[in-house]
Design a protein around this motif. Structure first.
Motif, PDB file in Angstrom:
ATOM      1  N   LEU A 236       0.881  -1.165   0.000  1.00  0.00           N
ATOM      2  CA  LEU A 236       0.000   0.000   0.000  1.00  0.00           C
ATOM      3  C   LEU A 236       0.917   1.213   0.000  1.00  0.00           C
ATOM      4  O   LEU A 236       1.813   1.320   0.853  1.00  0.00           O
ATOM      5  CB  LEU A 236      -0.899   0.008   1.242  1.00  0.00           C
ATOM      6  CG  LEU A 236      -1.911   1.167   1.295  1.00  0.00           C
ATOM      7  CD1 LEU A 236      -2.944   1.028   0.189  1.00  0.00           C
ATOM      8  CD2 LEU A 236      -2.612   1.226   2.642  1.00  0.00           C
ATOM      9  N   LEU A 237       0.700   2.122  -0.966  1.00  0.00           N
ATOM     10  CA  LEU A 237       1.660   3.206  -1.190  1.00  0.00           C
ATOM     11  C   LEU A 237       0.961   4.560  -1.312  1.00  0.00           C
ATOM     12  O   LEU A 237      -0.218   4.629  -1.693  1.00  0.00           O
ATOM     13  CB  LEU A 237       2.457   2.938  -2.470  1.00  0.00           C
ATOM     14  CG  LEU A 237       3.208   1.606  -2.513  1.00  0.00           C
ATOM     15  CD1 LEU A 237       3.549   1.234  -3.947  1.00  0.00           C
ATOM     16  CD2 LEU A 237       4.458   1.676  -1.656  1.00  0.00           C
ATOM     17  N   SER A 238       1.713   5.609  -1.043  1.00  0.00           N
ATOM     18  CA  SER A 238       1.135   6.947  -1.180  1.00  0.00           C
ATOM     19  C   SER A 238       1.439   7.550  -2.550  1.00  0.00           C
ATOM     20  O   SER A 238       0.770   8.483  -2.977  1.00  0.00           O
ATOM     21  CB  SER A 238       1.671   7.862  -0.076  1.00  0.00           C
ATOM     22  OG  SER A 238       3.077   7.883  -0.114  1.00  0.00           O
TER      23      SER A 238
ATOM     24  N   ASN B 129       3.083  -1.512   5.696  1.00  0.00           N
ATOM     25  CA  ASN B 129       2.450  -1.259   4.392  1.00  0.00           C
ATOM     26  C   ASN B 129       2.703  -2.384   3.398  1.00  0.00           C
ATOM     27  O   ASN B 129       2.076  -2.448   2.351  1.00  0.00           O
ATOM     28  CB  ASN B 129       2.949   0.061   3.795  1.00  0.00           C
ATOM     29  CG  ASN B 129       4.352  -0.058   3.228  1.00  0.00           C
ATOM     30  OD1 ASN B 129       5.229  -0.627   3.864  1.00  0.00           O
ATOM     31  ND2 ASN B 129       4.562   0.475   2.035  1.00  0.00           N
ATOM     32  N   TYR B 130       3.663  -3.282   3.710  1.00  0.00           N
ATOM     33  CA  TYR B 130       3.958  -4.396   2.814  1.00  0.00           C
ATOM     34  C   TYR B 130       3.623  -5.705   3.512  1.00  0.00           C
ATOM     35  O   TYR B 130       4.099  -5.963   4.630  1.00  0.00           O
ATOM     36  CB  TYR B 130       5.441  -4.384   2.424  1.00  0.00           C
ATOM     37  CG  TYR B 130       5.858  -5.580   1.598  1.00  0.00           C
ATOM     38  CD1 TYR B 130       5.510  -5.679   0.271  1.00  0.00           C
ATOM     39  CD2 TYR B 130       6.597  -6.617   2.170  1.00  0.00           C
ATOM     40  CE1 TYR B 130       5.879  -6.781  -0.483  1.00  0.00           C
ATOM     41  CE2 TYR B 130       6.979  -7.721   1.428  1.00  0.00           C
ATOM     42  CZ  TYR B 130       6.620  -7.795   0.105  1.00  0.00           C
ATOM     43  OH  TYR B 130       6.983  -8.890  -0.642  1.00  0.00           O
TER      44      TYR B 130
ATOM     45  N   ASP C 166       7.671   6.596  -0.561  1.00  0.00           N
ATOM     46  CA  ASP C 166       6.283   6.503  -1.008  1.00  0.00           C
ATOM     47  C   ASP C 166       5.431   5.590  -0.122  1.00  0.00           C
ATOM     48  O   ASP C 166       4.416   5.055  -0.574  1.00  0.00           O
ATOM     49  CB  ASP C 166       6.218   6.059  -2.467  1.00  0.00           C
ATOM     50  CG  ASP C 166       6.936   4.741  -2.707  1.00  0.00           C
ATOM     51  OD1 ASP C 166       7.318   4.099  -1.714  1.00  0.00           O
ATOM     52  OD2 ASP C 166       7.114   4.357  -3.871  1.00  0.00           O
ATOM     53  N   THR C 167       5.847   5.386   1.125  1.00  0.00           N
ATOM     54  CA  THR C 167       4.989   4.619   2.025  1.00  0.00           C
ATOM     55  C   THR C 167       3.864   5.538   2.513  1.00  0.00           C
ATOM     56  O   THR C 167       4.000   6.768   2.469  1.00  0.00           O
ATOM     57  CB  THR C 167       5.779   4.093   3.240  1.00  0.00           C
ATOM     58  OG1 THR C 167       6.189   5.219   4.034  1.00  0.00           O
ATOM     59  CG2 THR C 167       7.011   3.328   2.812  1.00  0.00           C
ATOM     60  N   PRO C 168       2.747   4.970   2.960  1.00  0.00           N
ATOM     61  CA  PRO C 168       1.672   5.819   3.480  1.00  0.00           C
ATOM     62  C   PRO C 168       2.163   6.764   4.596  1.00  0.00           C
ATOM     63  O   PRO C 168       1.713   7.904   4.689  1.00  0.00           O
ATOM     64  CB  PRO C 168       0.656   4.804   4.013  1.00  0.00           C
ATOM     65  CG  PRO C 168       0.857   3.609   3.153  1.00  0.00           C
ATOM     66  CD  PRO C 168       2.339   3.555   2.907  1.00  0.00           C
ATOM     67  N   ALA C 169       3.093   6.277   5.403  1.00  0.00           N
ATOM     68  CA  ALA C 169       3.610   7.121   6.489  1.00  0.00           C
ATOM     69  C   ALA C 169       4.291   8.374   5.932  1.00  0.00           C
ATOM     70  O   ALA C 169       4.270   9.434   6.574  1.00  0.00           O
ATOM     71  CB  ALA C 169       4.603   6.318   7.335  1.00  0.00           C
TER      72      ALA C 169
END
Lengths: 321, 186
Positions: free
Chosen positions: A89-91, A117-118, A98-101
């Protein structure tokens, strides 16, 4: 001639590149950028496009600082014989940061029992579609896109690693929280895992909430309701049953108050066998020690017994052929 | 591209096969060096086969270890079986190296001394036994069962020393090794 050492070095380097290009057995859950070296396929140039379809779904609106649920559905799955499939899941899709965080999201849990996220899921033979769900705390107000990506190999194991991504991002409009909205406290962080056999008493911190109802279910099972007790102002406690074997339990709360009733996303609580940990440095040092001790001890045994000085001696000379 | 689990199977079979052959040859060499069962005339053959098979097994072992790490799930050694596998593998490598270095240092004299021939054949056999035990743990880890399960070995118990104790023992071993080299030089 220095040809032999050079050939040896080149051979070792060639072996190293082929062995280090991918981790067909995965790397486990973690917080990874898309296609980063820490995930299963190290070099983006080696990847091919996956034939699978990746769709990310999220509510169009979320409240700032409150949990919301995002699901990623992968269809037409193809993967290795072991069925391992890595899902991100990516931003964004830049491949770095590019992680959501990185975009202000805070992952509270995912459906695989973690808060990264992975995730790596194991797809059963014949299964063509899977959905992975994340529960995240929304960032500051504004429009926030979320992307999804996958990594996998092929059943034959002969081709390059594959990479696929969602065509369209899910754009979540994060809005400010109305003043009297019943909601979870910004400081509330749900547990994501526990040991098998361990009962869980959860404390729920809330804001502007007058009543709470909690539901739980096992994945694919019926929904059950539990008793909720008040533990002071805007604090509530409830018990979730223990599990006798590794299982995924989901729970959510209906929050009532002066504002419109709110329902939290499903939070995931994974029951696992007690984990086993060891200091790897200690283990590696002990391994090297064992190697030297066994080697030296054996050589010491012979030191006292043999006399190699007599070069004319031939242990085989008594042999008659 | 051939996957790591496939390469691991290939390299493991090479390693275990070589060590198994070395084990049989060490038994024969031990018997021949004592002149038992009329095997003395086979001592040279058994000696060469035993040590060459052991050396080849040692060469194949790093490939088995690297591909094994590549094909194991997750990151690092996070299971008692893997730790015990690593310990047994290290002990086997150490013992096999000791056997080969002794053979290189003493040559055929290794079979001329009463205790020397016993230690050499027992050392080679012990190294083989440790490798077979290591392979058995691999089977238990990947398939949940192994032929050696009938011995009910405590694979789940990890005998872990404190790092300072490991360090001291390691220093003593290295000191002993240097003392041996100095003794030879004198």
């Amino acid at each position: 001639m220095k040809r032999t050492p050079v050939l040896l070095v080149v051979t070792v380097l060639l072996f190293a590149s082929s062995l280090g290009s991918a981790n067909p057995s995965g790397v486990g859950q973690g917080t990874f950028d898309a296609q980063c070296g820490g995930a299963c396929h190290g070099d983006a140039d080696m990847n091919r496009s996956s034939a699978s379809t990746v769709v990310v779904e999220a509510p169009t609106t979320a409240y700032e600082g409150l949990p919301t649920s995002v699901s990623v559905t992968i269809s037409d799955i193809e993967t290795t014989v072991s069925g391992l499939l890595g899902v991100f899941l990516l931003s964004d899709m830049t491949g770095a940061g590019d992680t959501p965080a990185d975009a202000g999201w805070d992952i509270l849990s995912n459906s695989e029992g973690g808060d990264e996220n992975y995730v790596e899921i194991t797809v059963a033979p014949g299964e063509t579609e899977r959905t992975v769900t994340w529960t995240l705390r929304a960032p500051s107000t504004g429009d926030h896109p979320l992307h999804a990506a996958i990594h996998h190999g092929t059943e034959s194991g002969e081709e390059a690693p594959f990479f696929g991504a969602s065509v369209q991002p899910a754009v979540v409009e994060v809005v400010a929280v109305p003043e009297n909205l019943p909601r979870l406290s910004p400081s509330f962080s749900p547990p994501v895992s526990r040991d098998v056999g361990e009962a869980s008493t959860l404390r729920l911190d809330t804001v502007s909430v007058q009543s709470v109802e909690v539901e739980w279910r096992l994945v694919g099972g019926p929904i059950n309701t539990v008793m909720v007790s008040s533990a002071g102002a805007d604090a509530w406690t409830f018990d979730l049953p223990s599990s006798l074997q590794p299982a995924t339990l989901e729970w959510r709360a209906h929050l009532g108050g002066e504002g419109p009733q709110q329902t939290t996303p499903w939070f995931t609580l994974q029951s696992e066998e007690p984990s086993w940990e060891v200091d790897e440095t200690v283990a590696y040092v002990q391994s090297i020690t064992l190697l030297f001790v066994f080697m030296v001890a054996f050589m010491s045994l012979h030191r006292k017994t043999a006399t190699p000085d007599d070069e004319k001696y031939d242990a085989f000379e008594e042999v008659e052929y | 591209m051939v996957s790591a689990p496939t390469l691991h199977v290939v390299s493991t079979e090479l390693t275990v096969g070589s060590f198994a052959m070395a084990g049989v040859a060490f038994v024969l060499a031990g018997l021949a060096s004592h002149g038992w069962f009329n095997l003395k005339r086979h001592l040279k053959l058994a000696d060469h086969v035993a040590h060459f098979a052991l050396a080849f097994g040692l060469l194949a072992m790093p490939f088995a270890m690297v591909t094994g790490i590549q094909s194991s799930p997750g990151d690092g050694v996070d299971h008692p079986l893997l730790i015990n596998k690593m310990f047994l593998g290290s002990a086997a490598i150490g013992l096999a190296l000791g056997v080969l270095l002794t053979r290189r240092r003493l040559g055929e004299h290794v079979w001329s001394d009463d205790w020397g021939r016993r230690w050499q054949s027992l050392g080679g056999l012990s190294a083989v036994g440790l490798v077979l035990l290591t392979a058995s743990i691999g089977g238990t880890f990947s398939r949940g069962e192994s032929l050696l399960d009938l011995f009910k070995l405590p694979y789940d118990t990890v005998p872990l020393m404190p790092v300072w104790l490991s360090g001291i023992v390691l220093l003593v071993a290295i000191g002993n090794l240097l003392a041996m080299r100095r003794g030879r030089a004198v």
